[in-house]
Structure formats: structure tokens, C-alpha cells
Scaffold this motif. Structure first.
Motif, PDB file in Angstrom:
ATOM      1  N   LEU A  76      -8.372  -5.401  -0.846  1.00 41.70           N
ATOM      2  CA  LEU A  76      -8.353  -4.837  -2.307  1.00 41.70           C
ATOM      3  C   LEU A  76      -9.488  -3.822  -2.147  1.00 41.70           C
ATOM      4  N   GLU A  77     -10.418  -4.035  -1.593  1.00 38.45           N
ATOM      5  CA  GLU A  77     -11.190  -2.773  -1.427  1.00 38.45           C
ATOM      6  C   GLU A  77     -10.885  -1.723  -1.327  1.00 38.45           C
ATOM      7  N   HIS A  86      -9.826  -9.922   0.901  1.00 39.31           N
ATOM      8  CA  HIS A  86     -10.832  -9.255   0.075  1.00 39.31           C
ATOM      9  C   HIS A  86     -11.054  -7.875   0.582  1.00 39.31           C
ATOM     10  N   VAL A 105      -8.280   0.192  -3.604  1.00 43.14           N
ATOM     11  CA  VAL A 105      -9.221   0.995  -4.542  1.00 43.14           C
ATOM     12  C   VAL A 105      -9.515   2.317  -3.971  1.00 43.14           C
ATOM     13  N   SER A 106     -10.274   2.178  -2.727  1.00 44.32           N
ATOM     14  CA  SER A 106     -10.543   3.359  -2.105  1.00 44.32           C
ATOM     15  C   SER A 106      -9.522   4.441  -1.734  1.00 44.32           C
ATOM     16  N   THR A 144      -6.456   4.466  -3.334  1.00 47.01           N
ATOM     17  CA  THR A 144      -5.924   4.976  -4.715  1.00 47.01           C
ATOM     18  C   THR A 144      -6.833   6.534  -5.190  1.00 47.01           C
ATOM     19  N   ASP A 194      -9.101  -3.090  -9.348  1.00 50.25           N
ATOM     20  CA  ASP A 194      -8.688  -3.822  -7.883  1.00 50.25           C
ATOM     21  C   ASP A 194      -7.820  -4.874  -8.174  1.00 50.25           C
ATOM     22  N   ASN A 195      -7.982  -5.748  -9.007  1.00 47.96           N
ATOM     23  CA  ASN A 195      -7.300  -7.189  -9.179  1.00 47.96           C
ATOM     24  C   ASN A 195      -7.561  -7.575 -10.603  1.00 47.96           C
ATOM     25  N   HIS A 247     -12.475 -10.314  -9.010  1.00 46.08           N
ATOM     26  CA  HIS A 247     -12.756  -8.833  -8.683  1.00 46.08           C
ATOM     27  C   HIS A 247     -13.621  -8.587  -7.479  1.00 46.08           C
ATOM     28  N   THR A 248     -13.687  -7.601  -6.802  1.00 50.16           N
ATOM     29  CA  THR A 248     -14.456  -7.242  -5.866  1.00 50.16           C
ATOM     30  C   THR A 248     -15.390  -6.362  -6.262  1.00 50.16           C
ATOM     31  N   THR A 268     -14.441  -2.521  -8.375  1.00 51.27           N
ATOM     32  CA  THR A 268     -13.611  -2.262  -9.369  1.00 51.27           C
ATOM     33  C   THR A 268     -14.323  -1.373 -10.336  1.00 51.27           C
ATOM     34  N   GLU A 294       0.802  -1.118  -0.063  1.00 52.93           N
ATOM     35  CA  GLU A 294      -0.079   0.062   0.136  1.00 52.93           C
ATOM     36  C   GLU A 294       0.857   1.196  -0.019  1.00 52.93           C
TER      37      GLU A 294
END
Length: 594
Positions: free
Chosen positions: A420-421, A417, A424-425, A427, A438-439, A444-445, A448, A379
Motif C-alpha cells: 500500500l505504501e 502493508h 502511494v509512492s 503514484t 492509500d486505502n 490506513h498506512t 496516506t 500496480e
């Protein structure tokens, strides 16, 4: 004085240029420290190291002058330098473009700073450690064969196998000195660059101070004509936003990559204390109705996978010309974008993408195994990369994780899991103007922005059959190509995002040596015997993909060979296997709006 060893080299940081700087690239003293004795024996305290290495090339590369492919986890660098006249009156920044993986830096035997993260820049003010006459900088680097550190495609065994390659350890991007004022500009951030001409730039200062003024000048890149300006006066604070409107604006796109030059000047009580040059491209990237829209126009993303790897220098670029030529090759083949795979590339490559017009998906090198610390490492380094590159108009998507690398228990481990979320948040918090995947590839979650699919099904008929129902209802299949992995994780579902085949093709030339067929690569990719068969397979694949009405983009694997992975449109030496103009004509026939 621009440079000590490379007077013709361009300034390494194209989005924030100062005129005074000096390169420290060139021959350094060097030593391996397999017994880890350097700290206790104080190698940082003026000791001459026995070997010589050409910075910024990793010791594993032939160009470095070392050329050892053996694993050495601790290494030392040192060199002496003189400070140019007049540079000792303020701060003096020592910049490193990238050092893989942990670096400790001493100047004249005193600790100047430390860094962890092998793919992002860092710098220290070394003015407090300087002395009259000659000075000496020493760097200790650790690059462990650690599956929990972000390492991308670098082999944990040190030997290329399957999809992994030789390691790139130590200093592998430029080192340079830059004199700056104590009151100075630290960071520029383009927060708005609309094709309609609205431009907003946030200026972050090194520290708050009173009675200062900032000036923004905008120049037309074609002829350096001054087009507009903005001024901000403040009595306090450490950041501000400069806004202006560019008359008769020229948007940026791959077909017309127009750039505007920027100059930001900082004045204190009417006296100039700092001046920084940059540039901007006016463009927007939006997702609408399952498609990408560049500057409000629906745009198909036709990309090639690019791993940024060279035979003599590995992940380090041989030269600025080599970075430029890879961009030129991608455009000659008719691609309007590339997905830079498992690498944060040298920022000069992004400059050439901006300059010549090539869209980019930027992707973080991932770890191999999961732990709470590996999440933290990923991260922090990823957000630093996004900060470095957010001003480049060529970048149209961020990709923090690929193919669940480093996250093997996504289905059974809710924490992975959730991470990953969160990636995204976070970023989006740094940059909300671009989509985030996301992946990339599968699993995917819900969050994405793009539904990406990796699919190497062959022959082409098998690939098209997999998506026959998607033609009818627009919904992707529940499972992907690789080992039946779910396209979305439990509890997540497709929500109308653009569908992109972000890895497809990958036709391998059949190896001359039968033993190479035992490599598991040949279990996954299609095989071709020669260039003629490659040309026929490529045409059939592209014609099939061009018939899929739901497809918003694709990424062909890959632009060049990498070590034993010989599935490039070019060899690792950049010799085309297929005529670029013929492929470009095929692409234009299938996607006329390219």
C-alpha cells in the motif's frame, strides 16, 4: 473520413486529439469459445464467426445484441475494414479504449499485439500487417472469473449479489483507427498549470530525431482567441518542455470551469509532421491545516458516489450524451464532486467533468484476493490509468485501493502493508500534484494524504455520537464502523490529514419482495419506506454532518441505483427520487462556499 459506423461520435481521447481518425465501433462478428478451441483451430486466420455483436458493448448487455448473462470466459471478435485512401503511407494505429481482461489481436492472420488489463487503453501500429483492399482484425479475449485480477464490482458468480453486479467482459470502450507519421507526438503531459497563468507542457516524441521544432499555441476556450505561444528547437532528443505564461489568466473551478485550448505542432526541417489538440484548466489542489484548498481557497468536498452503470449497457456508457448527463445530474443535486467507485471511467466522462466543472476522485478497480501476481497486475494497470488521466483538471485525488479489497491480511501480513505504501509512492512519482489515498475507508498506512472513513451508522444520532470526541480534540476514533476495523494499521497514526467521510448515507428503499431482505446489504445500510422518508433522512444526515467542524469533505452513497442496490438519489434509469433543486439548496445552506 472521420468514422465508418458512427459519423457523429466524438473523438474518444479528448486530451490528445488528431483530426483524422475512423471509428471501428459497430457490428462485429462474434463467438464464444468455452471449449478454448479457437487458437488451435486458427479462428484468427479469416474464419467467419457465427454471431454478431455491437461494439463497444459487452456481451452481457442487452444493447450488444447478445444479452447473455451466463459466464463465458473466452470470446472472439472479428471484422473487416478498408483503409481510407492515403492512410497507408505511414503508421496506422489501432486503438482500444478498454478490453476486459486479456486481449490478443491479429490483423490479416498475423499477431499485431497483446494486452493485459481491463480498464485502460492500448494501441498497436498495424501498418506492417496491412494488404491492399480489404483487411481483417480479430481479437481473442479472456475474462476469467479470477479473484486475483482487478475486477472492481463485477460479481465472481456472474449474478448480482450484495455489492457486486453483472460482469462486463470483452470490448467495452471504443475501437478506432488513426493514421500518424513515423515521426510523431506520442504523449502530452501538463506539468504545471498554475492559476497565476504559468503553463508548462512536456512533449514526448515517438523517437529521437534531429532538426525538429515544436510549437505550442494556447487559445481562450470561450472564443478561440489566440492568447500566447511557445516554440522549442532541438537538434536531438525525444522529449522537451514548452513553457509560456497566459495573460489575464482565468482559473478552473467547479463554479467557473474555464478551459484553455492547446495545439502542439511538430515540424521537421520546417515541414509539419504532426499536430495534436488538447486543453488545460489552470488550478491547484493543496492540503493545508486539515483542509483541501482549491486555487488557494479552502474548499469543502461535497461528493456523490458514482459507479457509472447503466441498465442496458452495464459498465459501458450508452453514449457520450449519457456520460455528460451524469455530470449534469451531479451538479443539479448541488455536488461539487464525485467519487468514481471501482471503475476507470471512459475518458469522455472526464472531459465533461472538466468542461462542466465537477471534481473527481479517481479509483482503481481492485481484485478480491491477494498474491504477488495480483499486486503486480494492480500496480501496472493503476499507473497506466494515472498516466492516461493526469492532465484532467477535474481530478483532485487518486485512490489505488478501497476497503482493503484484495488485501485481507493487512494487519498480519507486512508485505501487504508495504505494498500500500509503495502504491502511494509510485503514484506520486507519476503525478506529485494531487493527494493520494492509500486505502479508502479504513486501515490506513502512515503515508496516506487524506484520512478517509466509511461509516453507515444509523440513525444519524449514532453516527454523531461516534465522533463526539473528534469534535473536541480533532482526532478520529481508533476503530471504524465496519466490524471494528482499525482506522490506521499498527505502527501508523493520524497526522493531521483532512478527514473525509468518503462513504456515508446509503439509505436503501425497503424491497417489495420479502426474500430480497435476506441480502446482506440490509444488514449494513439504513432502510427507508418511500421517497418522503428518504428526504427526511437525507436532510437530517446532512444537517448532522454539517455540524462537524473537523469534516473536510463527504461522499454520499450514491448517485444512482445499481441493480439491486437501490440506494440512489436517482433510479438506474436516471429518474430523480428527490427534487435536485431542493437538495442543492440544502447543500448551499449548510456549506455556503460551494
Amino acid at each position: 473520413m472521420r468514422s465508418f459506423d458512427t459519423p457523429s461520435a466524438p473523438y474518444p481521447r479528448p486530451q490528445m486529439v488528431r483530426q483524422q481518425w475512423a471509428s471501428l465501433d459497430g457490428w462485429w462478428e462474434f463467438a464464444f469459445d468455452d471449449a478454448n478451441l479457437g487458437l488451435s483451430e486458427r479462428w484468427f486466420d479469416g474464419r467467419e464467426l457465427p454471431q454478431r455483436i455491437l461494439v463497444p458493448f459487452p456481451y452481457q448487455s442487452r444493447t450488444s445484441g447478445i444479452g447473455s448473462r451466463e459466464i463465458h470466459e473466452v470470446m472472439w471478435y472479428s471484422r473487416s475494414f478498408d483503409v481510407p485512401y492515403g492512410w497507408d503511407s505511414g503508421a496506422l494505429l489501432l486503438h482500444f479504449g478498454a478490453v476486459d481482461y486479456r486481449a490478443d489481436v491479429w490483423v490479416n492472420g498475423r499477431v499485431a499485439g497483446r494486452n493485459r488489463g481491463g480498464h485502460v487503453p492500448f494501441s498497436f501500429d498495424i501498418a506492417p500487417y496491412l494488404r491492399p483492399g480489404q483487411n481483417r482484425v480479430t481479437v481473442r479475449v479472456e475474462d476469467r472469473q479470477d479473484p486475483y485480477q482487478p475486477r472492481g464490482k463485477q460479481s465472481a458468480s456472474g449474478t448480482p449479489v450484495r455489492i457486486y453486479y453483472y460482469c462486463t467482459s470483452g470490448i467495452w470502450q471504443n475501437v478506432w483507427l488513426e493514421p500518424v507519421a513515423p515521426l510523431r507526438i506520442d504523449y502530452l503531459r501538463v506539468v504545471e498549470a498554475d492559476p497565476g497563468g504559468t503553463l508548462a507542457v512536456t512533449v514526448h516524441l515517438h523517437g529521437p530525431f534531429s532538426e525538429w521544432e515544436a510549437e505550442l499555441d494556447v487559445f481562450d476556450d470561450l472564443d478561440s482567441t489566440h492568447v500566447c505561444a511557445s516554440t522549442w528547437t532541438s537538434s536531438r532528443g525525444a522529449s522537451l518542455e514548452l513553457r509560456t505564461r497566459i495573460p489575464d489568466p482565468k482559473p478552473w473551478s467547479p463554479n467557473a470551469p474555464h478551459l484553455y485550448g492547446l495545439r502542439v505542432r511538430l515540424l521537421h526541417r520546417g515541414q509539419l509532421v504532426d499536430s495534436v489538440e488538447s486543453y488545460v484548466g489552470l488550478r491547484t489542489i493543496e492540503l493545508k491545516d486539515g483542509w483541501f484548498h482549491l486555487n488557494g481557497k479552502r474548499t469543502f468536498l461535497l461528493m456523490a458516489l458514482d459507479q457509472g452503470y447503466w441498465p442496458d449497457t452495464l459498465l459501458a456508457a450508452p453514449s457520450d450524451d449519457a456520460l455528460r448527463e451524469d455530470v449534469v445530474w451531479a451538479k443539479r443535486f448541488g455536488f461539487n464532486g464525485v467519487r468514481k467507485h471501482q471503475k476507470i471511467e471512459h475518458e469522455r466522462w472526464l472531459y465533461w467533468c472538466d468542461r462542466l466543472g465537477l471534481m473527481v476522485w479517481e479509483e482503481m478497480p481492485n481484485a478480491r484476493s491477494w498474491s504477488e501476481e495480483s499486486e503486480e497486475r494492480l500496480e501496472i494497470e493503476w499507473l497506466r490509468a494515472v498516466m492516461r488521466d493526469a492532465n484532467h483538471p477535474a481530478i483532485v485525488a487518486w485512490v489505488p485501493v478501497v476497503e482493503s479489497f484484495g488485501f485481507p491480511e493487512l494487519i498480519r501480513h507486512p508485505h501487504q502493508h508495504d505494498f500500500l505504501e509503495r502504491m502511494v509512492s509510485r503514484t506520486r512519482l507519476v503525478d506529485s500534484t494531487r493527494p493520494v489515498i492509500d486505502n479508502d475507508g479504513w486501515q490506513h498506512t502512515d503515508v496516506t494524504d487524506v484520512c478517509t472513513i466509511h461509516d453507515y451508522s444509523h440513525p444519524v444520532e449514532a453516527l454523531l455520537e461516534r465522533y463526539a470526541s473528534t469534535r473536541l480534540n480533532g482526532l478520529p476514533p481508533e476503530t471504524g464502523w465496519h466490524k471494528g476495523k482499525a482506522l490506521f494499521l499498527p505502527g501508523a497514526q493520524y497526522r493531521g490529514q483532512p478527514i473525509v467521510f468518503s462513504e456515508v448515507g446509503g439509505y436503501l428503499l425497503a424491497p417489495e419482495r420479502p426474500e430480497r431482505r435476506r441480502d446482506r446489504l440490509y444488514d449494513h445500510y439504513g432502510n427507508v419506506r418511500n421517497e418522503d422518508e428518504l428526504a427526511q433522512r437525507y436532510r437530517t444526515l446532512m444537517e448532522g454532518l454539517g455540524s462537524l467542524p473537523f469534516l473536510a469533505g463527504l461522499c454520499y452513497t450514491q448517485l444512482t441505483d445499481v441493480e439491486h442496490e437501490q440506494n440512489g438519489l436517482m433510479t438506474i434509469d436516471r429518474v430523480p427520487r428527490l427534487p435536485p433543486e431542493q437538495l442543492a439548496a440544502l447543500h448551499r445552506t449548510l456549506w455556503p462556499d460551494l
